[in-house]
Design a protein around this motif. Structure first.
Motif, PDB file in Angstrom:
ATOM      1  N   ALA A 216     -19.096  58.796  56.602  1.00  2.00           N
ATOM      2  CA  ALA A 216     -19.346  59.253  57.978  1.00  2.00           C
ATOM      3  C   ALA A 216     -20.192  58.243  58.733  1.00  2.00           C
ATOM      4  O   ALA A 216     -19.976  58.009  59.935  1.00  2.00           O
ATOM      5  CB  ALA A 216     -20.053  60.607  57.962  1.00  2.00           C
ATOM      6  N   THR A 217     -21.145  57.622  58.030  1.00  2.00           N
ATOM      7  CA  THR A 217     -21.986  56.608  58.668  1.00  2.00           C
ATOM      8  C   THR A 217     -21.134  55.457  59.191  1.00  2.00           C
ATOM      9  O   THR A 217     -21.273  55.020  60.344  1.00  2.00           O
ATOM     10  CB  THR A 217     -23.011  56.069  57.640  1.00  2.00           C
ATOM     11  OG1 THR A 217     -23.827  57.154  57.213  1.00  2.00           O
ATOM     12  CG2 THR A 217     -23.885  54.981  58.225  1.00  2.00           C
ATOM     13  N   TYR A 218     -20.228  54.988  58.351  1.00  2.00           N
ATOM     14  CA  TYR A 218     -19.402  53.851  58.747  1.00  2.00           C
ATOM     15  C   TYR A 218     -18.324  54.248  59.764  1.00  2.00           C
ATOM     16  O   TYR A 218     -17.945  53.436  60.610  1.00  2.00           O
ATOM     17  CB  TYR A 218     -18.816  53.167  57.504  1.00  2.00           C
ATOM     18  CG  TYR A 218     -19.882  52.350  56.815  1.00  2.00           C
ATOM     19  CD1 TYR A 218     -20.037  50.996  57.113  1.00  2.00           C
ATOM     20  CD2 TYR A 218     -20.765  52.933  55.924  1.00  2.00           C
ATOM     21  CE1 TYR A 218     -21.039  50.253  56.520  1.00  2.00           C
ATOM     22  CE2 TYR A 218     -21.779  52.199  55.329  1.00  2.00           C
ATOM     23  CZ  TYR A 218     -21.910  50.855  55.628  1.00  2.00           C
ATOM     24  OH  TYR A 218     -22.910  50.126  55.056  1.00  2.00           O
ATOM     25  N   ALA A 219     -17.856  55.473  59.684  1.00  2.00           N
ATOM     26  CA  ALA A 219     -16.899  55.946  60.691  1.00  2.00           C
ATOM     27  C   ALA A 219     -17.572  56.021  62.055  1.00  2.00           C
ATOM     28  O   ALA A 219     -16.977  55.658  63.083  1.00  2.00           O
ATOM     29  CB  ALA A 219     -16.346  57.316  60.293  1.00  2.00           C
ATOM     30  N   THR A 220     -18.835  56.461  62.063  1.00  2.00           N
ATOM     31  CA  THR A 220     -19.563  56.544  63.332  1.00  2.00           C
ATOM     32  C   THR A 220     -19.831  55.150  63.895  1.00  2.00           C
ATOM     33  O   THR A 220     -19.740  54.931  65.105  1.00  2.00           O
ATOM     34  CB  THR A 220     -20.883  57.328  63.152  1.00  2.00           C
ATOM     35  OG1 THR A 220     -20.593  58.548  62.483  1.00  2.00           O
ATOM     36  CG2 THR A 220     -21.547  57.624  64.467  1.00  2.00           C
ATOM     37  N   THR A 221     -20.167  54.219  63.004  1.00  2.00           N
ATOM     38  CA  THR A 221     -20.361  52.832  63.461  1.00  2.00           C
ATOM     39  C   THR A 221     -19.072  52.317  64.095  1.00  2.00           C
ATOM     40  O   THR A 221     -19.097  51.657  65.143  1.00  2.00           O
ATOM     41  CB  THR A 221     -20.753  51.929  62.271  1.00  2.00           C
ATOM     42  OG1 THR A 221     -21.951  52.451  61.689  1.00  2.00           O
ATOM     43  CG2 THR A 221     -21.008  50.500  62.704  1.00  2.00           C
ATOM     44  N   SER A 222     -17.940  52.620  63.469  1.00  2.00           N
ATOM     45  CA  SER A 222     -16.648  52.201  64.026  1.00  2.00           C
ATOM     46  C   SER A 222     -16.432  52.817  65.399  1.00  2.00           C
ATOM     47  O   SER A 222     -15.969  52.143  66.333  1.00  2.00           O
ATOM     48  CB  SER A 222     -15.502  52.637  63.105  1.00  2.00           C
ATOM     49  OG  SER A 222     -15.729  52.198  61.807  1.00  2.00           O
ATOM     50  N   LEU A 223     -16.770  54.085  65.507  1.00  2.00           N
ATOM     51  CA  LEU A 223     -16.605  54.776  66.794  1.00  2.00           C
ATOM     52  C   LEU A 223     -17.478  54.144  67.869  1.00  2.00           C
ATOM     53  O   LEU A 223     -17.029  53.899  68.992  1.00  2.00           O
ATOM     54  CB  LEU A 223     -16.966  56.255  66.605  1.00  2.00           C
ATOM     55  CG  LEU A 223     -16.741  57.180  67.798  1.00  2.00           C
ATOM     56  CD1 LEU A 223     -16.183  58.509  67.311  1.00  2.00           C
ATOM     57  CD2 LEU A 223     -18.018  57.434  68.566  1.00  2.00           C
ATOM     58  N   GLU A 224     -18.735  53.854  67.508  1.00  2.00           N
ATOM     59  CA  GLU A 224     -19.657  53.253  68.483  1.00  2.00           C
ATOM     60  C   GLU A 224     -19.149  51.884  68.955  1.00  2.00           C
ATOM     61  O   GLU A 224     -19.201  51.572  70.147  1.00  2.00           O
ATOM     62  CB  GLU A 224     -21.039  53.090  67.841  1.00  2.00           C
ATOM     63  CG  GLU A 224     -21.764  54.408  67.625  1.00  2.00           C
ATOM     64  CD  GLU A 224     -22.966  54.301  66.697  1.00  2.00           C
ATOM     65  OE1 GLU A 224     -23.734  55.268  66.621  1.00  2.00           O
ATOM     66  OE2 GLU A 224     -23.118  53.255  66.040  1.00  2.00           O
ATOM     67  N   LEU A 225     -18.669  51.109  68.002  1.00  2.00           N
ATOM     68  CA  LEU A 225     -18.161  49.783  68.357  1.00  2.00           C
ATOM     69  C   LEU A 225     -16.905  49.880  69.208  1.00  2.00           C
ATOM     70  O   LEU A 225     -16.770  49.196  70.228  1.00  2.00           O
ATOM     71  CB  LEU A 225     -17.860  48.980  67.087  1.00  2.00           C
ATOM     72  CG  LEU A 225     -19.057  48.388  66.354  1.00  2.00           C
ATOM     73  CD1 LEU A 225     -18.622  47.834  65.012  1.00  2.00           C
ATOM     74  CD2 LEU A 225     -19.727  47.293  67.176  1.00  2.00           C
ATOM     75  N   ALA A 226     -15.988  50.739  68.771  1.00  2.00           N
ATOM     76  CA  ALA A 226     -14.725  50.869  69.501  1.00  2.00           C
ATOM     77  C   ALA A 226     -14.960  51.385  70.912  1.00  2.00           C
ATOM     78  O   ALA A 226     -14.356  50.903  71.877  1.00  2.00           O
ATOM     79  CB  ALA A 226     -13.778  51.797  68.746  1.00  2.00           C
ATOM     80  N   ALA A 227     -15.858  52.354  71.045  1.00  2.00           N
ATOM     81  CA  ALA A 227     -16.132  52.926  72.370  1.00  2.00           C
ATOM     82  C   ALA A 227     -16.689  51.865  73.310  1.00  2.00           C
ATOM     83  O   ALA A 227     -16.341  51.825  74.495  1.00  2.00           O
ATOM     84  CB  ALA A 227     -17.116  54.088  72.240  1.00  2.00           C
ATOM     85  N   ALA A 228     -17.552  51.006  72.779  1.00  2.00           N
ATOM     86  CA  ALA A 228     -18.200  50.017  73.646  1.00  2.00           C
ATOM     87  C   ALA A 228     -17.342  48.780  73.883  1.00  2.00           C
ATOM     88  O   ALA A 228     -17.493  48.119  74.905  1.00  2.00           O
ATOM     89  CB  ALA A 228     -19.533  49.605  73.028  1.00  2.00           C
TER      90      ALA A 228
END
Lengths: 285, 103
Positions: A216-228
């Motif tokens: 979940a930590t790495y999925a959230t990091t992916s989400l943060e990067l993709a969103a930005a």
């Protein structure tokens, strides 16, 4: 500039510092209802394994999941700070309340804080991928001290890493707190609680919590990067690409974190089960 | 015994794999470089130097060692508070018993 930074990155030791400064209430501890008897020599294999893991991490070049300084645009950096702050504030309130109720709670938070710091910047080589990454330690932290306080200890650890260890960044601190201290912690805690309510044994529940909190930590990091960073492109496509890029490293590392989580819980159950009274669906045994 | 075998197999895998591939160039970089910074650079947002850049020569090694020492001390200190040895527990109980039984 980036290339220089990468080139100058050299071997780092796996040991790091986590500081959670609370005075040791030894006198208060003696008032608790008895220290559990020492376990049946179950610590030697765990110690040996931790030594081996540390040795493996020694020659690793660098870091892992934290988003580096300057990657996120300022608007996104501010947004992630705003998301993280309520969780940290709630955690601080939780600390005051629970340490009044339980004498040994502050030492436990101190130990967990130091452990989260050490774990979250210990690069572990993953042979299948040829890269290094680190577990986050927030799954077991959330089980032991709750998800609110995990956000607090993670934010302290991440701040120290960003300031002094060139790991993460101040502008990206909010995003890193959200991925590691909020998403990782809540998923770990939620999975453990749900698994116990479904009747799974302690070991299995902790194992699942460890794995899923890491992922979940790495999925959230992916989400943060993709969103930005998706720009005019598709958010979903970029999110999937980043997530897939994490898979070769994080898939095995998540499993390692699952074992770590279950091992720590097993150790505490054998050595001092009363520490688990505050664990969801817990009890001393 | 069974547990030791599992531990040894796991330790063997962990130790032998990195050693056998240590000669490979450009290996073992962190996923922050191989994933995060790669995507960020492609999107035109490369990482920049930290505000306090300790990533210079052996300085980073020094701060990590220092941080490791402090973190290890903190973890060990709280660990001893929370998980005292049998001897310490016994001494504490005796001291407590002595103080309550004295007139």
């Amino acid at each position: 500039m980036i290339d220089d930074r990468i080139i100058t990155r050299t071997t780092v030791t796996p040991a790091k510092a986590g500081v959670q400064g609370n005075r040791a209430p030894l006198s208060r501890l003696s008032r608790t209802d008895g220290i559990a008897a020492v376990g049946k020599g179950g610590t030697a294999p765990l110690f040996f394994l931790s030594l081996v893991v540390s040795l493996c991490a020694l020659p690793a070049p660098a870091f892992a999941m934290h988003i580096s300084e300057g990657i996120l645009p300022i608007s996104w950096a501010v947004l992630w700070y705003a998301v993280a702050l309520p969780f940290v504030a709630w955690g601080l309130r939780d600390l005051r309340r629970r340490s009044e109720e339980t004498p040994w709670f502050k030492p436990l938070v101190g130990l967990v804080g130091a452990a989260v710091f050490l774990i979250s910047c210990m690069p572990i080589p993953v042979p299948s991928a040829g890269t290094c990454s680190h577990p986050s330690g927030t799954g077991i932290a959330a089980i032991l001290i709750g998800p609110g306080l995990t956000a607090v200890v993670a934010s302290i650890a991440l701040t120290l890493q960003a300031l002094f260890l060139a790991h993460g960044g101040i502008t990206t601190l909010g995003a890193n707190i959200v991925s590691m201290g909020v998403a990782g912690a809540w998923v770990g805690w939620g999975v453990f609680t749900a698994a116990r309510r479904l009747g799974l044994p302690w070991f299995a529940a902790a194992f699942l919590a460890g794995i899923l909190s890491d992922w979940a930590t790495y999925a959230t990091t992916s989400l943060e990067l993709a969103a930005a960073l998706h720009g005019d492109g598709s958010f979903t496509a970029m999110f999937s690409l980043i997530l897939l890029a994490f898979v070769p490293t994080q898939l095995p590392l998540g499993i390692l974190e699952g074992f770590l989580c279950a091992g720590v819980l097993k150790f505490i159950r054998s050595r001092r089960p009363e520490l688990l009274r505050t664990v969801p669906t817990g009890g001393a045994a | 015994m069974k547990r030791w075998i599992t531990i040894l197999i796991l330790a063997g895998i962990l130790l032998s794999e990195p050693m056998s591939t240590s000669g490979r160039a450009a290996s073992w970089s962190g996923v922050d470089e191989t994933v995060i910074e790669k995507f960020a650079e492609k999107a035109g947002r490369p990482a920049r130097e930290p505000f306090i850049n300790t990533d210079q020569g052996d300085l980073l090694l020094f701060v990590f060692l220092l941080a490791g020492a402090v973190g290890g001390f903190a973890a060990g200190y709280w660990f001893r508070v929370l998980f005292p040895t049998k001897q310490r527990t016994k001494e504490k109980k005796e001291a407590h018993h002595g103080s309550t039984s004295s007139p």
